[in-house]
Design a protein around this motif. Structure first.
Motif, short mmCIF file in Angstrom:
data_model
loop_
_atom_site.label_atom_id
_atom_site.label_comp_id
_atom_site.label_asym_id
_atom_site.label_seq_id
_atom_site.Cartn_x
_atom_site.Cartn_y
_atom_site.Cartn_z
N ALA A 138 0.80 -1.22 0.00
CA ALA A 138 0.00 0.00 0.00
C ALA A 138 0.83 1.27 0.00
CB ALA A 138 -0.94 0.00 1.21
N HIS A 139 2.11 1.19 0.38
CA HIS A 139 2.94 2.39 0.51
C HIS A 139 4.16 2.32 -0.40
CE1 HIS A 139 0.97 4.21 4.08
NE2 HIS A 139 0.61 2.97 4.31
N ASP A 140 4.71 3.49 -0.65
CA ASP A 140 5.93 3.55 -1.45
C ASP A 140 7.13 2.99 -0.69
OD1 ASP A 140 4.55 4.74 -3.52
OD2 ASP A 140 4.94 6.78 -2.80
N ALA A 141 7.14 3.16 0.62
CA ALA A 141 8.25 2.65 1.43
C ALA A 141 8.29 1.13 1.40
CB ALA A 141 8.12 3.14 2.87
N ARG A 142 9.49 0.58 1.51
CA ARG A 142 9.68 -0.87 1.59
C ARG A 142 9.49 -1.29 3.04
NH1 ARG A 142 9.12 -5.74 0.17
NH2 ARG A 142 10.92 -7.12 0.04
N VAL A 143 8.52 -2.18 3.31
CA VAL A 143 8.22 -2.64 4.66
C VAL A 143 8.54 -4.13 4.74
CG1 VAL A 143 6.47 -2.79 6.48
CG2 VAL A 143 6.35 -0.95 4.79
N THR A 144 9.42 -4.51 5.67
CA THR A 144 9.83 -5.91 5.79
C THR A 144 9.58 -6.42 7.20
OG1 THR A 144 12.11 -5.34 6.43
CG2 THR A 144 11.64 -5.57 4.07
N PHE A 145 9.51 -7.75 7.30
CA PHE A 145 9.29 -8.40 8.60
C PHE A 145 10.17 -9.63 8.71
CE2 PHE A 145 7.21 -11.64 11.23
CZ PHE A 145 7.12 -10.93 12.43
N ALA A 146 10.73 -9.85 9.92
CA ALA A 146 11.52 -11.05 10.18
C ALA A 146 11.34 -11.44 11.64
CB ALA A 146 13.00 -10.80 9.89
N SER A 147 11.48 -12.73 11.92
CA SER A 147 11.34 -13.22 13.29
C SER A 147 12.28 -14.39 13.51
CB SER A 147 9.90 -13.67 13.55
OG SER A 147 9.76 -14.18 14.85
N SER A 148 12.76 -14.52 14.75
CA SER A 148 13.70 -15.59 15.06
C SER A 148 13.45 -16.11 16.48
CB SER A 148 15.14 -15.10 14.95
OG SER A 148 16.06 -16.09 15.37
N GLY A 149 13.19 -17.42 16.59
CA GLY A 149 13.12 -18.08 17.88
C GLY A 149 11.93 -17.71 18.74
N PHE A 150 10.93 -17.02 18.16
CA PHE A 150 9.79 -16.57 18.97
C PHE A 150 8.96 -17.75 19.47
CE2 PHE A 150 5.31 -15.36 19.33
CZ PHE A 150 5.40 -14.30 20.23
N ARG A 151 8.56 -17.68 20.74
CA ARG A 151 7.64 -18.67 21.31
C ARG A 151 6.36 -17.95 21.74
NH1 ARG A 151 11.18 -22.73 25.20
NH2 ARG A 151 12.45 -23.67 23.55
N ALA A 152 5.24 -18.64 21.59
CA ALA A 152 3.95 -18.03 21.91
C ALA A 152 3.94 -17.49 23.34
CB ALA A 152 2.83 -19.04 21.71
N LEU A 153 3.31 -16.33 23.51
CA LEU A 153 3.21 -15.66 24.80
C LEU A 153 1.74 -15.57 25.20
CD1 LEU A 153 5.67 -12.72 24.09
CD2 LEU A 153 6.10 -14.65 25.62
N PRO A 154 1.45 -15.22 26.45
CA PRO A 154 0.06 -14.99 26.84
C PRO A 154 -0.62 -13.98 25.92
CG PRO A 154 1.44 -15.07 28.79
CD PRO A 154 2.37 -15.13 27.60
N ALA A 155 -1.91 -14.16 25.72
CA ALA A 155 -2.65 -13.37 24.73
C ALA A 155 -2.51 -11.87 24.96
CB ALA A 155 -4.13 -13.77 24.74
N ALA A 156 -2.53 -11.42 26.21
CA ALA A 156 -2.44 -9.99 26.50
C ALA A 156 -1.11 -9.42 26.03
CB ALA A 156 -2.63 -9.74 28.00
N GLN A 157 -0.03 -10.18 26.21
CA GLN A 157 1.28 -9.71 25.78
C GLN A 157 1.37 -9.65 24.26
OE1 GLN A 157 3.96 -12.43 27.83
NE2 GLN A 157 4.42 -10.84 29.33
N GLU A 158 0.84 -10.67 23.58
CA GLU A 158 0.88 -10.67 22.12
C GLU A 158 0.06 -9.51 21.55
OE1 GLU A 158 0.25 -14.29 20.10
OE2 GLU A 158 1.91 -15.32 21.10
N GLU A 159 -1.09 -9.24 22.16
CA GLU A 159 -1.90 -8.13 21.67
C GLU A 159 -1.17 -6.80 21.87
OE1 GLU A 159 -6.25 -5.97 22.22
OE2 GLU A 159 -5.83 -7.83 23.28
N ALA A 160 -0.52 -6.64 23.02
CA ALA A 160 0.22 -5.40 23.28
C ALA A 160 1.35 -5.22 22.26
CB ALA A 160 0.78 -5.40 24.70
N LEU A 161 2.08 -6.30 21.96
CA LEU A 161 3.14 -6.23 20.96
C LEU A 161 2.58 -5.84 19.60
CD1 LEU A 161 5.16 -9.40 21.99
CD2 LEU A 161 6.08 -7.08 21.97
N LEU A 162 1.45 -6.42 19.24
CA LEU A 162 0.84 -6.10 17.95
C LEU A 162 0.43 -4.64 17.88
CD1 LEU A 162 -0.37 -6.95 15.20
CD2 LEU A 162 -2.48 -7.48 16.42
N ARG A 163 -0.21 -4.13 18.93
CA ARG A 163 -0.69 -2.74 18.91
C ARG A 163 0.47 -1.75 18.87
NH1 ARG A 163 -5.33 -3.70 16.72
NH2 ARG A 163 -6.77 -4.88 18.05
N VAL A 164 1.54 -2.04 19.58
CA VAL A 164 2.71 -1.16 19.55
C VAL A 164 3.33 -1.18 18.16
CG1 VAL A 164 5.07 -0.85 20.40
CG2 VAL A 164 3.20 -1.21 22.01
#
Length: 392
Positions: free
Chosen positions: A280-306
């Protein structure tokens, strides 16, 4: 009561405290199941929350690996012993579940189970779940799995004492599950109010932009014959207003997009959203993840919103050409990092000027789940937003 090293009142208290700490329904279910299996020395434990269509809205297991669970296949239906617990609302304690006339078999990949203890979880007269254990283990030292308890043919390794203990756990599980449901309903109402607010703001902002756009286009049309130079200027203004309207719409789409955390988890949800923003944007937007383990739902939601707030700032205000999002494991928790190569800013100057760029809400979200937020930026140097949360 004798149930190994975590026996008696201390073990019951520990299990109840663990349940009371959770607010999300899924986390409560996982805690109940794990506590029951540990407390009663069972090889397997499960808890099903029925739906209204003969199946289960949620079904949580403990003692079964992820690979086994995937191989087993679809969630069970409400039949056999499970149906008896749900519909007749009575405990079931069996020496060999496979020999019970109500037993209807299980998938090929399902682990072998023999002795069985199950109880309904009730909220008043309503059965809101079924909690059951299988394969009583010998209470000896060392790490599980222990060998099954030796028992006479046809008898159950689970005792009346076990049934009483599980009954106590089930009663408190009903309270914890009901409280978690109330919390989620309350949060849903808050989210609905927030979505309504955003929709109202979107309507106001875009309506104003489109109104200005219409007036400017009319002015350009009126000037095109008698003053082409001024008409050209008005058309440039039309283009600028149109771009602003598009930005408003893009920002609203990101904020209103439902987060599929329950279905997809944090990593998949973030990857999908960054892919959408990259297109949707002109800027290049990338994502990467390493070694992540599922966290309690409240923490995952907070990470997503931030992450969403930081992306919004980077794409709307910084003029960045590249925005990188990473989520990595750190200790038992995780760290989110959103970095852009945009114009940057002086965080102290922003604070003194009374502008926040969402930093206050991001810090509130981080601290609300026991995490921390750091901001590194300087004029012309880009910005890095980092949020760290501990393990659940």
């Amino acid at each position: 009561m004798s149930h190994g090293p975590r026996s008696g009142l201390a073990a019951v208290s520990s299990a109840l405290l663990a349940m009371s700490r959770q607010l999300e329904v899924r986390d409560v279910l996982k805690t109940i199941v794990a506590s029951a299996r540990e407390l009663l020395d069972a090889q397997y434990a499960a808890l099903g929350v029925p739906d209204d269509h003969g199946g289960f809205a949620q079904f949580v297991v403990d003692g079964v690996s992820d690979a086994q669970w995937k191989a087993i296949g679809p969630l069970p239906r409400q039949h056999g012993i499970l149906a008896a617990m749900l519909h007749e609302a009575r405990p079931e304690r069996l020496g060999d579940v496979r020999k019970d006339p109500r037993f209807e078999g299980w998938p090929a990949a399902h682990p072998e189970m023999s002795d069985f203890l199950g109880l309904p979880i009730r909220d008043g007269d309503e059965v809101i779940g079924a909690l059951f254990l299988a394969n009583k283990l010998r209470p000896v030292g060392g790490n599980p799995p222990h060998p099954p308890c030796p028992k006479p043919e046809g008898s159950c390794g689970f005792t009346e004492e076990d049934e009483e203990l599980l009954s106590i756990l089930a009663q408190h599980a009903a309270i914890a599950l009901t409280n978690a449901r109330l919390y989620e309903r309350s949060r849903e109402l808050t989210i609905a109010e927030e979505r309504s607010r955003l929709a109202h703001e979107l309507h106001d902002a875009v309506s104003q932009k489109l109104f200005s756009l219409r007036l400017t286009a009319q002015a350009a049309a009126a000037l095109v014959d008698r003053d082409p130079a001024r008409a050209k200027g008005e058309l440039h203004q039309v283009a600028a207003l149109a771009a602003e309207a598009v930005d408003e719409l893009r920002a609203a789409v990101v904020e209103l997009r439902p987060a599929a955390l329950d279905e997809d988890g944090l990593i998949t949800t973030l990857r999908t959203q960054t892919q959408v923003l990259d297109r949707a944007h002109d800027a290049r937007v990338t994502f990467a993840s390493s070694g992540f383990r599922a966290l309690p739902a409240a923490q995952e939601e907070a990470l997503l919103r931030v992450a969403q707030e930081a992306l919004h700032n980077a794409l709307r205000h910084s003029g960045a050409e590249h925005v990188d999002v990473t989520v990595d494991r750190r200790g038992g928790g995780a760290v989110l990092r959103v970095t852009d190569d945009g114009s940057g800013f002086d965080p102290h100057a922003v604070r003194r000027a009374g502008r926040h760029l969402g930093l206050v809400s991001m810090r509130d979200r981080a601290s609300g789940v026991g995490g921390t937020l750091t901001v590194e930026s300087a004029p012309g140097k880009g910005t890095t937003i980092e949020m760290e949360v501990p393990g659940g």
